[in-house]
Design a protein around this motif. Structure first.
Motif, mmCIF file in Angstrom:
data_model
loop_
_atom_site.group_PDB
_atom_site.id
_atom_site.type_symbol
_atom_site.label_atom_id
_atom_site.label_comp_id
_atom_site.label_asym_id
_atom_site.label_seq_id
_atom_site.Cartn_x
_atom_site.Cartn_y
_atom_site.Cartn_z
ATOM 1 N N GLY A 434 40.017 40.883 12.096
ATOM 2 C CA GLY A 434 39.438 40.815 13.435
ATOM 3 C C GLY A 434 40.323 41.455 14.481
ATOM 4 N N ALA A 438 39.249 44.730 16.714
ATOM 5 C CA ALA A 438 39.191 44.645 18.172
ATOM 6 C C ALA A 438 40.024 45.728 18.833
ATOM 7 C CB ALA A 438 39.672 43.268 18.634
ATOM 8 N N GLU A 469 28.265 41.404 14.285
ATOM 9 C CA GLU A 469 29.588 42.033 14.221
ATOM 10 C C GLU A 469 29.821 42.924 15.437
ATOM 11 O OE1 GLU A 469 32.227 45.129 11.483
ATOM 12 O OE2 GLU A 469 30.090 44.841 11.078
ATOM 13 N N LEU A 472 30.490 40.784 18.623
ATOM 14 C CA LEU A 472 31.807 40.143 18.611
ATOM 15 C C LEU A 472 32.923 41.175 18.766
ATOM 16 C CD1 LEU A 472 31.282 37.523 15.763
ATOM 17 C CD2 LEU A 472 31.504 37.056 18.210
ATOM 18 N N GLN A 473 32.779 42.320 18.125
ATOM 19 C CA GLN A 473 33.811 43.352 18.232
ATOM 20 C C GLN A 473 33.895 43.876 19.661
ATOM 21 O OE1 GLN A 473 33.249 46.811 15.764
ATOM 22 N NE2 GLN A 473 35.355 47.513 16.031
ATOM 23 N N LEU A 476 35.512 41.105 21.940
ATOM 24 C CA LEU A 476 36.946 40.892 21.754
ATOM 25 C C LEU A 476 37.745 42.121 22.180
ATOM 26 C CD1 LEU A 476 39.110 38.944 20.878
ATOM 27 C CD2 LEU A 476 38.830 39.737 18.516
ATOM 28 N N GLU A 510 36.772 34.834 13.864
ATOM 29 C CA GLU A 510 35.312 34.906 13.894
ATOM 30 C C GLU A 510 34.830 36.340 13.692
ATOM 31 O OE1 GLU A 510 31.574 33.295 16.634
ATOM 32 O OE2 GLU A 510 33.542 33.610 17.551
ATOM 33 N N LEU A 511 35.520 37.289 14.313
ATOM 34 C CA LEU A 511 35.155 38.687 14.137
ATOM 35 C C LEU A 511 35.420 39.133 12.700
ATOM 36 C CD1 LEU A 511 34.296 41.497 14.997
ATOM 37 C CD2 LEU A 511 36.559 41.826 16.049
ATOM 38 N N TYR A 515 32.638 40.612 10.142
ATOM 39 C CA TYR A 515 32.822 41.862 9.415
ATOM 40 C C TYR A 515 32.578 41.650 7.918
ATOM 41 C CZ TYR A 515 35.602 45.609 7.177
ATOM 42 O OH TYR A 515 36.045 46.636 6.379
ATOM 43 N N THR A 562 26.215 34.368 20.887
ATOM 44 C CA THR A 562 26.285 35.782 21.249
ATOM 45 C C THR A 562 24.945 36.339 21.704
ATOM 46 O OG1 THR A 562 25.860 36.389 18.955
ATOM 47 C CG2 THR A 562 28.175 36.227 19.641
#
Length: 621
Positions: A434, A438, A469, A472-473, A476, A510-511, A515, A562
């Motif tokens: 993650g 990021a 994904e 979240l990416q 972050l 979490e990321l 993934y 999200t």
């Protein structure tokens, strides 16, 4: 649609692999099933039992050089050992996947090592891999065991500087010759040259060799192997037993390493982990399939006397269907991921001959693993977590029977759970994945609206996983940039990487999980797309859709947070799962015939048509 009762060849190939892989699987399972000598409880007897089984496997395997060049064959070996005897699987990992693979990958001529190689290759000596040191967390990044080069003799002197630097592995028991690949910090001319591997003979039939101290056995109830601490006191290792991988020490004691730095060397030394991550997903998938099939068969034959419907089968209950058909669907997804991991590693092998990708030392933060190979390391982490869920759910849904030793579920659950830590800590792998995602330059692209695909179709979940994904990416990436800018503006002296990332560890994990979830979803979609047989295509599409719906329900909180899924979509999932279960139920005989191991190979009473009679028979043996 008429349902089949015997699996078509395409389904057998999909689950079992190529004809060569299937033939090897049959040979190994037959050999292990024929060998009915029970495992003993005493440490010395357990050590001899495992070593005898290793020799049995060695006699039924291709030559080591051939075996270690073929990801599928190595995966088949792993699957068979894990299915038949989980503790044996840990020994197989140490012996073949880590010890022998290190030698093959990190030296040009394994035979040049001499007698230790010949003994390992034939199974006369049990192989080990000594990496982890007991005293500190993330010890792989701070190895303290030293290998000092002695120019007077051309040997290396192996030493353990403190109790905290003691190595930890399944080296307990006695009366078994053992040789280890030991990861140690090379010192040449008083300088640290990075972490290399050395082939070190530890014990013979009489016990530890001079300079080697092995502690009394450390019990680990979750997996009954004979663990111990190992220390070295001036053990001399010949130059030929240095796995130098292109490095050298000249006659004038000048050191040369083509990789150019300690971090790059560490990543290369630990690249042997790729073989484990490429084969472990297949092993835990086989265990998950077996748990699912046995629990489903048990539920299909077991009657309940609840007052709502006296005499109804357990499998008639919707909550049991959701749990166990969902577990079967997840085990199918894990199988697809296992095939994908093998394919990734096969491509690595084709690229450089050994399957060890180039080191990326800049990726080392919480652990070295994603710097070695991010996709394979993450596939290891998420498939292990999936198998732990499957085994735990199946055990729970079988009631008391799920906890009885002869039924196998408890042993499978404990074995899979061990790999949350073993083989690279899954939490650290996901956090590192993650973090690197990021920090990638584009930070991911904001996800657009989901494709207009119904939730009961196999294409729905891959689209959801990709969208999650991406969100979240992007989130972050933006947060990291903002925090970094704030740190610079405040000119906070001494601000460390931990200061930046400590509040973001949960988000990084979490990321990393998202993934990994997307990687698995993509492998399932690719598998479904490859199926030609119309009836089989319907079955695997339904399995894939059920896997996605169950995954979405399990992770609904994150998907809602999200905005990837709307509340109405989440509320509709139970009804979607009901419909998919109804479609799968007629095909269960086909699925458990194809996905389970033969009864004579894994003779657990749980999977028998008459469980009580089978349990009595087992106890009366």
């Amino acid at each position: 649609m008429t349902t089949r009762t015997a699996p078509p060849g395409e389904l057998t190939d999909l689950i079992g692999g190529s004809p060569a892989g299937t033939a090897l699987r049959d040979r190994l399972l037959t050999a292990l099933a024929t060998d009915r000598t029970p495992s003993a409880d005493a440490a010395d007897d357990r050590a001899r039992h495992v070593h005898r089984r290793l020799r049995l496997l060695a006699g039924n395997l291709p030559p080591v050089a051939e075996l270690l060049r073929d990801p599928e064959q190595l995966a088949v070996l792993s699957e068979c050992a894990a299915l038949v005897e989980p503790p044996l699987y840990m020994a197989v990992i140490n012996h073949y996947v880590l010890c022998l693979r290190s030698i093959v990958a990190l030296t040009d001529d394994p035979a040049g090592i001499g007698a230790p190689w010949r003994a390992l290759a034939t199974g006369r000596t049990k192989g080990l891999f000594l990496l982890t040191e007991i005293g500190e967390a993330s010890s792989q990044l701070g190895i303290r065991t030293t290998a000092r080069f002695d120019p007077a003799t051309g040997e290396f002197v192996l030493s353990t500087p403190s109790a905290g630097a003691a190595k930890f592995s399944g080296v307990g028991g006695s009366g078994v010759p053992q040789t280890a690949v030991v990861c140690a910090r090379l010192q040449v001319g008083g300088s640290d040259r990075g972490v290399f591997s050395f082939v070190v003979e530890l014990t013979d039939d009489a016990g530890p060799l001079p300079g080697v101290t092995v502690s009394p056995t450390v019990e680990a109830p979750s997996l009954p192997l004979d663990y111990a601490l190992v220390r070295f006191d001036g053990v001399r290792v010949p130059y030929r037993q240095w796995l130098r991988d292109g490095a050298r020490i000249d006659a004038d004691d000048a050191f040369h390493d083509p990789l150019g730095g300690p971090d790059a060397r560490l990543a290369r030394t630990l690249s042997v982990g790729q073989a484990l991550w490429a084969t472990l997903p297949s092993a835990v998938a086989a265990v998950a399939r077996q748990c699912s099939v046995q629990a489903l068969r048990f539920s299909a034959h077991r009657r309940a006397h609840g007052r709502l419907a006296p005499g109804a089968r357990l499998l008639d209950l919707r909550n049991q269907q959701h749990a166990l058909l969902g577990a079967l669907a997840e085990s199918f997804a894990l199988t697809c991921a296992g095939r994908s991991a093998q394919g990734l590693w096969a491509r690595r092998c084709a690229a450089d001959g050994h399957g060890a990708s180039g080191p990326r030392a800049e990726g080392m933060t919480f652990s070295p693993w994603t710097a070695v190979d991010r996709p394979l390391a993450v596939l290891k982490a998420v498939t292990v977590r999936g198998a732990v869920r499957v085994a735990g759910e199946c055990q729970h849904r079988c009631g008391l029977a799920g906890f009885l030793g002869p039924n196998g579920l408890d042993g499978y659950r404990r074995c899979t759970h061990v790999f949350e830590t073993a083989g690279g800590d899954s939490q650290l792998i996901l956090m590192d994945a993650g973090r690197t995602l990021a920090q990638e330059k584009d930070g991911g692209q904001p996800a657009g609206p989901l494709p207009d695909v119904p939730a009961d179709r196999s294409g729905w979940w891959p689209a959801v996983a990709r969208a999650q994904e991406a969100r979240l990416q992007s989130d972050l990436h933006r947060t990291v940039r903002q925090r970094t800018r704030t740190v610079r503006q405040r000119s906070q002296a001494g601000r460390t990487g931990l200061g930046l990332w400590n509040p973001l560890l949960a988000a990084a994990q979490e990321l990393g999980e998202a993934y990994g979830t997307r990687l698995v979803a993509d492998t399932v979609a690719a598998t479904v797309a490859s199926v030609r047989d119309p009836e089989l295509r319907f079955v695997v599409e339904t399995l894939a859709a059920l896997y996605g719906a169950v995954e979405a329900r399990r992770s609904a909180g994150g998907l809602l947070a999200t905005g990837t899924l709307a509340p109405a979509a989440v509320r509709a999932l139970p009804e979607v799962i009901d419909g998919l279960c109804d479609q799968l139920l007629p095909h269960l005989p086909l699925l458990w015939e194809a996905m389970g191991a033969p009864q004579d190979v894994v003779p657990a009473p749980l999977g028998a048509d008459d469980y009580a009679a089978a349990l009595y028979t087992h106890l009366d043996r």
